[in-house]
Design a protein around this motif. Structure first.
Motif, PDB file in Angstrom:
ATOM      1  N   ALA A 191      44.518  -1.829 -36.908  1.00 24.89           N
ATOM      2  CA  ALA A 191      45.392  -2.080 -34.996  1.00 24.89           C
ATOM      3  C   ALA A 191      44.344  -2.744 -34.598  1.00 24.89           C
ATOM      4  O   ALA A 191      44.531  -4.040 -33.391  1.00 24.89           O
ATOM      5  CB  ALA A 191      45.518  -0.932 -34.601  1.00 24.89           C
ATOM      6  N   ALA A 192      42.812  -2.368 -34.636  1.00 21.21           N
ATOM      7  CA  ALA A 192      41.913  -3.019 -33.092  1.00 21.21           C
ATOM      8  C   ALA A 192      41.560  -4.268 -33.467  1.00 21.21           C
ATOM      9  O   ALA A 192      41.731  -5.294 -32.897  1.00 21.21           O
ATOM     10  CB  ALA A 192      41.095  -1.759 -33.986  1.00 21.21           C
TER      11      ALA A 192
ATOM     12  N   LEU B  95      43.842  -6.498 -35.543  1.00 20.77           N
ATOM     13  CA  LEU B  95      44.549  -6.993 -34.630  1.00 20.77           C
ATOM     14  C   LEU B  95      44.789  -7.474 -33.309  1.00 20.77           C
ATOM     15  O   LEU B  95      45.557  -8.416 -32.846  1.00 20.77           O
ATOM     16  CB  LEU B  95      46.302  -6.215 -35.159  1.00 20.77           C
ATOM     17  CG  LEU B  95      47.076  -7.125 -34.626  1.00 20.77           C
ATOM     18  CD1 LEU B  95      47.502  -8.340 -35.001  1.00 20.77           C
ATOM     19  CD2 LEU B  95      48.847  -5.820 -34.639  1.00 20.77           C
ATOM     20  N   GLY B  96      44.368  -6.133 -32.605  1.00 22.52           N
ATOM     21  CA  GLY B  96      44.403  -6.561 -30.841  1.00 22.52           C
ATOM     22  C   GLY B  96      43.342  -7.142 -30.203  1.00 22.52           C
ATOM     23  O   GLY B  96      43.749  -8.142 -29.609  1.00 22.52           O
ATOM     24  N   LEU B  97      42.364  -7.307 -30.706  1.00 21.40           N
ATOM     25  CA  LEU B  97      41.615  -8.208 -30.725  1.00 21.40           C
ATOM     26  C   LEU B  97      41.865  -9.422 -30.836  1.00 21.40           C
ATOM     27  O   LEU B  97      41.334 -10.317 -29.823  1.00 21.40           O
ATOM     28  CB  LEU B  97      39.822  -7.278 -30.884  1.00 21.40           C
ATOM     29  CG  LEU B  97      39.522  -6.972 -30.434  1.00 21.40           C
ATOM     30  CD1 LEU B  97      38.183  -6.315 -31.655  1.00 21.40           C
ATOM     31  CD2 LEU B  97      39.227  -6.519 -28.545  1.00 21.40           C
TER      32      LEU B  97
ATOM     33  N   LEU C 129      45.120 -10.969 -30.483  1.00 26.43           N
ATOM     34  CA  LEU C 129      45.744 -11.290 -29.483  1.00 26.43           C
ATOM     35  C   LEU C 129      45.008 -11.340 -28.755  1.00 26.43           C
ATOM     36  O   LEU C 129      45.097 -12.618 -27.191  1.00 26.43           O
ATOM     37  CB  LEU C 129      46.842 -10.019 -29.885  1.00 26.43           C
ATOM     38  CG  LEU C 129      47.637  -9.872 -30.609  1.00 26.43           C
ATOM     39  CD1 LEU C 129      48.310  -8.560 -30.454  1.00 26.43           C
ATOM     40  CD2 LEU C 129      49.008 -10.870 -30.770  1.00 26.43           C
ATOM     41  N   ILE C 130      43.912 -10.717 -28.365  1.00 26.58           N
ATOM     42  CA  ILE C 130      43.529 -10.944 -26.965  1.00 26.58           C
ATOM     43  C   ILE C 130      42.443 -12.210 -27.095  1.00 26.58           C
ATOM     44  O   ILE C 130      42.236 -13.007 -25.747  1.00 26.58           O
ATOM     45  CB  ILE C 130      42.188  -9.499 -26.349  1.00 26.58           C
ATOM     46  CG1 ILE C 130      43.744  -8.790 -26.236  1.00 26.58           C
ATOM     47  CG2 ILE C 130      41.433  -9.878 -25.508  1.00 26.58           C
ATOM     48  CD1 ILE C 130      42.511  -7.581 -26.341  1.00 26.58           C
TER      49      ILE C 130
ATOM     50  N   ALA D 176      44.903 -15.638 -26.425  1.00 23.86           N
ATOM     51  CA  ALA D 176      45.214 -15.318 -25.172  1.00 23.86           C
ATOM     52  C   ALA D 176      44.466 -15.357 -24.795  1.00 23.86           C
ATOM     53  O   ALA D 176      44.518 -15.978 -23.173  1.00 23.86           O
ATOM     54  CB  ALA D 176      46.156 -13.990 -24.647  1.00 23.86           C
ATOM     55  N   GLY D 177      43.402 -15.203 -24.328  1.00 24.04           N
ATOM     56  CA  GLY D 177      42.090 -15.233 -23.739  1.00 24.04           C
ATOM     57  C   GLY D 177      41.097 -16.067 -23.747  1.00 24.04           C
ATOM     58  O   GLY D 177      40.386 -16.505 -22.918  1.00 24.04           O
ATOM     59  N   PHE D 178      40.573 -16.535 -24.927  1.00 23.65           N
ATOM     60  CA  PHE D 178      39.593 -17.573 -25.509  1.00 23.65           C
ATOM     61  C   PHE D 178      39.821 -18.453 -26.134  1.00 23.65           C
ATOM     62  O   PHE D 178      39.179 -19.622 -26.338  1.00 23.65           O
ATOM     63  CB  PHE D 178      38.775 -16.570 -26.364  1.00 23.65           C
ATOM     64  CG  PHE D 178      38.060 -15.015 -25.318  1.00 23.65           C
ATOM     65  CD1 PHE D 178      36.715 -15.759 -25.303  1.00 23.65           C
ATOM     66  CD2 PHE D 178      38.714 -14.059 -25.131  1.00 23.65           C
ATOM     67  CE1 PHE D 178      35.691 -14.798 -24.609  1.00 23.65           C
ATOM     68  CE2 PHE D 178      37.915 -13.115 -24.401  1.00 23.65           C
ATOM     69  CZ  PHE D 178      36.035 -13.508 -24.241  1.00 23.65           C
TER      70      PHE D 178
ATOM     71  N   MET E  53      46.369 -24.233 -26.043  1.00 22.32           N
ATOM     72  CA  MET E  53      46.426 -22.616 -25.236  1.00 22.32           C
ATOM     73  C   MET E  53      45.968 -22.377 -24.688  1.00 22.32           C
ATOM     74  O   MET E  53      46.141 -22.067 -23.471  1.00 22.32           O
ATOM     75  CB  MET E  53      45.236 -22.048 -26.739  1.00 22.32           C
ATOM     76  CG  MET E  53      45.901 -21.402 -28.490  1.00 22.32           C
ATOM     77  SD  MET E  53      47.524 -20.270 -27.045  1.00 22.32           S
ATOM     78  CE  MET E  53      46.821 -18.950 -26.655  1.00 22.32           C
TER      79      MET E  53
ATOM     80  N   ALA F 299      48.200 -21.253 -22.002  1.00 18.01           N
ATOM     81  CA  ALA F 299      46.918 -20.171 -20.938  1.00 18.01           C
ATOM     82  C   ALA F 299      46.923 -20.341 -19.573  1.00 18.01           C
ATOM     83  O   ALA F 299      45.753 -19.127 -19.086  1.00 18.01           O
ATOM     84  CB  ALA F 299      45.883 -19.284 -22.041  1.00 18.01           C
TER      85      ALA F 299
ATOM     86  N   SER G 197      47.507 -18.361 -15.924  1.00 20.06           N
ATOM     87  CA  SER G 197      47.053 -16.340 -17.481  1.00 20.06           C
ATOM     88  C   SER G 197      45.618 -16.461 -16.795  1.00 20.06           C
ATOM     89  O   SER G 197      45.619 -14.461 -16.704  1.00 20.06           O
ATOM     90  CB  SER G 197      47.841 -15.396 -17.563  1.00 20.06           C
ATOM     91  OG  SER G 197      47.588 -16.785 -18.948  1.00 20.06           O
TER      92      SER G 197
ATOM     93  N   THR H 273      44.320 -13.298 -14.549  1.00 18.74           N
ATOM     94  CA  THR H 273      43.113 -12.389 -15.894  1.00 18.74           C
ATOM     95  C   THR H 273      41.644 -12.288 -15.253  1.00 18.74           C
ATOM     96  O   THR H 273      41.429 -10.999 -15.238  1.00 18.74           O
ATOM     97  CB  THR H 273      44.069 -11.949 -16.367  1.00 18.74           C
ATOM     98  OG1 THR H 273      45.143 -12.470 -17.077  1.00 18.74           O
ATOM     99  CG2 THR H 273      43.939 -10.081 -17.002  1.00 18.74           C
TER     100      THR H 273
ATOM    101  N   PHE I   9      39.789 -13.838 -16.878  1.00 17.85           N
ATOM    102  CA  PHE I   9      38.933 -14.503 -18.632  1.00 17.85           C
ATOM    103  C   PHE I   9      38.138 -15.861 -17.360  1.00 17.85           C
ATOM    104  O   PHE I   9      39.091 -16.400 -17.202  1.00 17.85           O
ATOM    105  CB  PHE I   9      39.443 -14.602 -19.686  1.00 17.85           C
ATOM    106  CG  PHE I   9      40.214 -13.361 -20.045  1.00 17.85           C
ATOM    107  CD1 PHE I   9      41.198 -12.345 -19.388  1.00 17.85           C
ATOM    108  CD2 PHE I   9      40.134 -13.434 -21.337  1.00 17.85           C
ATOM    109  CE1 PHE I   9      41.724 -12.191 -20.171  1.00 17.85           C
ATOM    110  CE2 PHE I   9      40.490 -12.320 -22.320  1.00 17.85           C
ATOM    111  CZ  PHE I   9      41.095 -11.569 -21.878  1.00 17.85           C
TER     112      PHE I   9
END
Lengths: 228, 56
Positions: free
Chosen positions: B21-22, B24-26, B28-29, B32-34, B40, B44, B47, B51, B53
């Motif tokens: 889970a961690a 997968l979350g990282l 996605l982040i 979206a962010g890097f 991309m 992006a 946002s 946000t 970033f």
């Protein structure tokens, strides 16, 4: 466990992403579009015979496709934050700490502190057109600060005794003692009022979305725990 | 003995699930962010700025 994490992360992340995008489109993106007028030179500040510069943003409706991208990226990113948060809930559960909506709210505020407030202390949210240090240096410092702050908060919240507390404070302080990468000159083209409002609004929207993410993820987490 | 084996393999799969889970979350982040892959950065852009970033 997987179902509990997945339900919390997906539903709360989706809703938080939509909320963040709506708040950004309402409060932040107009300032961003206004800053692009300075970036492109359509507006200028401190020219000859300066009597202030016009205020006012272009309408949002001129770039709907662009704003759909903002919505989509927010959903992806906030589901990502949701997965990391729910992984934290699961770790806490293994230590016997139950998470509900109220505790989830505290986790969310911790997320805001780690992911938005702490990195902004060194690198404020940038108005388009900002000239800043090398991108990879800033991304590295940003990521280091987020991880150090999150670990520091975890040490303070779950550690036992003053040594853990002191360690947590040291981890939160370390990135700022090292210092964020900055240039030795200022290049700002846009009005300083605009840059200041942009930074504070970006932080405010992050605070609202993180609070919501924590509350919603904690609520779903406790419901799934009762079912299991 | 059997009980212990089941308990410890349960704990192991919990840790694996949390790690999954961690990560997968990282991921996605990061997307979206890097990430600058493909378009991309352009999609992006707003946002990321909004946000906080680092973007450019």
């Amino acid at each position: 466990m997987l179902k509990q994490i997945g339900a919390s992360a997906l539903f709360a992340g989706l809703a938080a992403g939509v909320l963040a995008a709506l708040l950004q489109l309402w409060f932040v993106v107009p300032l961003l579009l206004e800053a692009e007028l300075y970036e492109s030179g359509a507006r200028a500040h401190f020219t000859d015979g300066y009597v202030g510069s016009d205020a006012g943003a272009p309408p949002l409706g001129d770039a709907l496709g662009r704003h759909m991208g903002t919505l989509a990226i927010n959903i992806v990113g906030w589901i990502g934050f949701g997965f990391v948060l729910a992984a934290g809930f699961a770790l806490a559960a293994r230590r016997g700490v139950a998470v509900d909506a109220r505790r989830g709210l505290l986790w969310g505020l911790g997320g805001f502190t780690a992911v938005a407030l702490a990195p902004s202390f060194g690198l404020p949210p940038e108005l388009p057109g900002t000239v800043a240090a090398e991108i990879t240096e800033r991304q590295t410092w940003w990521a280091f600060t987020v991880v150090a702050t999150a670990l520091g908060l975890a040490l303070m919240a779950f550690g036992r005794g003053p040594a853990w507390l002191a360690g947590g404070i040291a981890m939160i302080a370390a990135p700022h003692l090292i210092g964020a990468p900055h240039l030795d000159r200022y290049f700002g083209a846009a009005a300083p009022e605009l840059a200041a409002l942009f930074s504070t609004r970006a932080l405010g929207v992050s605070a609202a979305a993180w609070a919501f993410l924590g509350l919603a993820a904690g609520w779903i987490w406790s419901r799934e725990a009762q079912r299991a | 003995m059997t009980t212990k084996t089941i308990a410890s393999s349960g704990a192991l799969s919990d840790i694996a699930t949390i790690a999954f889970a961690a990560v997968l979350g990282l991921g996605l982040i990061f997307a979206a962010g890097f990430s600058h892959a493909g378009g991309m950065h352009d999609v992006a852009h707003d946002s990321r700025h909004a946000t906080g970033f680092p973007c450019h």
